[in-house]
Enzyme design. Structure first.
Site, PDB file in Angstrom:
ATOM      1  N   ASP A 165     -34.679 -98.169-137.282  1.00 49.31           N
ATOM      2  CA  ASP A 165     -34.310 -97.432-138.486  1.00 49.31           C
ATOM      3  C   ASP A 165     -32.821 -97.092-138.488  1.00 49.31           C
ATOM      4  O   ASP A 165     -32.166 -97.079-137.444  1.00 49.31           O
ATOM      5  CB  ASP A 165     -35.104 -96.133-138.567  1.00 49.31           C
ATOM      6  CG  ASP A 165     -36.575 -96.356-138.888  1.00 49.31           C
ATOM      7  OD1 ASP A 165     -36.958 -97.505-139.157  1.00 49.31           O
ATOM      8  OD2 ASP A 165     -37.332 -95.362-138.867  1.00 49.31           O
ATOM      9  N   ASP A 166     -32.311 -96.796-139.675  1.00 48.62           N
ATOM     10  CA  ASP A 166     -31.010 -96.121-139.857  1.00 48.62           C
ATOM     11  C   ASP A 166     -29.782 -97.023-139.770  1.00 48.62           C
ATOM     12  O   ASP A 166     -28.672 -96.526-139.529  1.00 48.62           O
ATOM     13  CB  ASP A 166     -30.835 -94.963-138.870  1.00 48.62           C
ATOM     14  CG  ASP A 166     -31.926 -93.922-138.968  1.00 48.62           C
ATOM     15  OD1 ASP A 166     -32.629 -93.903-139.986  1.00 48.62           O
ATOM     16  OD2 ASP A 166     -32.074 -93.129-138.021  1.00 48.62           O
TER      17      ASP A 166
ATOM     18  N   HIS B  79     -36.281 -93.119-144.993  1.00 49.73           N
ATOM     19  CA  HIS B  79     -35.736 -92.190-144.009  1.00 49.73           C
ATOM     20  C   HIS B  79     -36.572 -90.914-144.045  1.00 49.73           C
ATOM     21  O   HIS B  79     -36.780 -90.323-145.100  1.00 49.73           O
ATOM     22  CB  HIS B  79     -34.280 -91.890-144.365  1.00 49.73           C
ATOM     23  CG  HIS B  79     -33.568 -91.059-143.350  1.00 49.73           C
ATOM     24  ND1 HIS B  79     -33.494 -91.402-142.028  1.00 49.73           N
ATOM     25  CD2 HIS B  79     -32.888 -89.878-143.473  1.00 49.73           C
ATOM     26  CE1 HIS B  79     -32.786 -90.489-141.367  1.00 49.73           C
ATOM     27  NE2 HIS B  79     -32.428 -89.557-142.222  1.00 49.73           N
TER      28      HIS B  79
END
Length: 290
Positions: A13-14, A131
C-alpha cells in the site's frame, strides 16, 4: 513433477505517499518480492514517482489506493474538505456510519483520483482499494462502483473481509474483525456491479517496531482464502512520510524483511507464488495450516 504453487497477491500500500515509501516499494517490485501496489494519486510526491511505477506495468498489479483521509483533495470538496484538507478517519467514519455521507460528497474526488492515475499510467488501474479501507464505507462504495461502471472498467476491487475462522487464526484479529464489519456486503455489491473481488484478506499489523515482526508477518499467510490478498506497508523513512502518516517505525522493518533471504525461504517452504491479481477461477484452494 513439482506441486503447483499457491497464488497469492502481496500488495504494498501507499505508493506515492513519500519518496522513501515509493523507493522501497519499487525496490521490492523489481526483485519480485511484492506483486502489486496501490498508488495515492492525490499526494504531492506521486507525480514524480509515477514514471518509475509505469515502467512496471505488466509485471506487477498497479492499482489506485483511493485516499479520502490524508493530504489534500485534487479539487474542491466542500463537504469533506472545506479547508482544503481531507478529514481524519474518525470524522469520515462518523459521517459514513451515521448515513451523513452522500455519493455527491465523495464522487468528484474519486473521479479526479482515477483521472490522475490514468494520466500518469496511460490506462485505468488494474485494481482499486482504499487508504485505511475507506473504499468499503457506506456513501463511498456506491460512488466508487458507479464511477468505475461509467468508465467501462474491468478490474478487481479489494474486499478487506474474510471468514471468522481465518481472522481468528492470524495476528491483529480485533482490527481485522472491525474492518471486516465495516465492509459487510462489499464483496457481493462488487459482484452485482459486474466486477471481481479477492476472496481472503490479511496483513493487519500493529505497526510497531520490535522483535517478532517476521513471525507475525508470516502468520498473515495462515488460512488463506481461495483468491487471497495480503497487504503490506514497506518503505524508507523520510520527512515527507513523517508529515503525512503516523505509520513510520514499522515500514523499514517490512522493507528489510520482504527483501530478505528469510522471506524468500518462507515462500519456497510454504509453496507460495506471488501474482499480480487474485486467482478468480471458480476452483477453490483449501486453507493451509502453518
Amino acid at each position: 513433477m513439482l506441486p503447483e504453487r499457491r497464488p497469492v497477491v502481496l500488495c504494498a500500500d501507499d505508493y506515492g505517499l513519500s519518496p522513501g515509501v515509493s523507493r522501497g516499494i519499487l525496490a521490492l517490485a523489481r526483485v519480485k518480492r511484492i506483486s502489486a501496489t496501490g498508488a495515492m494519486t492525490n499526494i504531492p510526491a506521486f507525480p514524480e514517482a509515477a514514471p518509475a511505477l509505469a515502467e512496471l506495468s505488466g509485471t506487477v498489479g498497479l492499482g489506485l489506493h483511493l485516499t479520502l483521509t490524508t493530504g489534500e483533495p485534487l479539487g474542491p470538496l466542500p463537504r469533506l474538505a472545506p479547508d482544503g484538507r481531507l478529514p481524519p478517519l474518525g470524522r469520515l467514519l462518523r459521517l459514513a456510519l451515521s448515513g451523513g455521507l452522500k455519493a455527491a460528497d465523495v464522487r468528484p474526488e474519486i473521479e479526479r483520483q482515477l483521472d490522475a492515475f490514468a494520466a500518469a499510467m496511460g490506462r485505468l488501474p488494474d485494481f482499486v482499494d482504499g487508504h485505511q479501507h475507506v473504499h468499503v464505507l457506506p456513501g463511498v462504495r456506491g460512488a466508487l462502483l458507479a464511477a468505475l461502471s461509467v468508465r467501462g472498467w474491468r478490474g478487481w476491487l479489494r474486499d478487506p473481509g474474510d471468514t471468522l475462522g481465518a481472522i481468528r487464526a492470524r495476528p491483529q484479529a480485533r482490527k481485522a474483525f472491525v474492518v471486516a464489519g465495516l465492509g459487510l456486503g462489499f464483496g457481493p455489491a462488487v459482484r452485482r456491479a459486474g466486477f471481481s473481488a479477492n476472496r481472503g484478506f490479511s496483513g493487519f499489523s500493529d505497526f510497531a517496531e520490535g522483535e517478532g515482526f517476521a513471525e507475525a508477518f508470516e502468520a498473515s499467510f495462515r488460512a488463506l482464502g481461495p483468491a487471497p490478498v495480503v497487504m503490506c506497508h514497506p518503505g524508507e523513512i523520510d520527512e515527507a512520510l513523517r508529515a503525512l502518516d503516523p505509520v513510520v517505525a514499522s515500514r523499514p522493518l517490512e522493507l528489510a524483511y520482504l527483501g530478505s533471504g528469510r522471506f524468500g525461504d518462507f515462500l519456497e517452504r510454504e509453496g507460495l507464488r506471488l501474482v499480480p491479481g487474485p486467482d478468480l477461477a471458480p476452483h477453490a484452494h483449501s486453507p493451509r495450516p502453518m
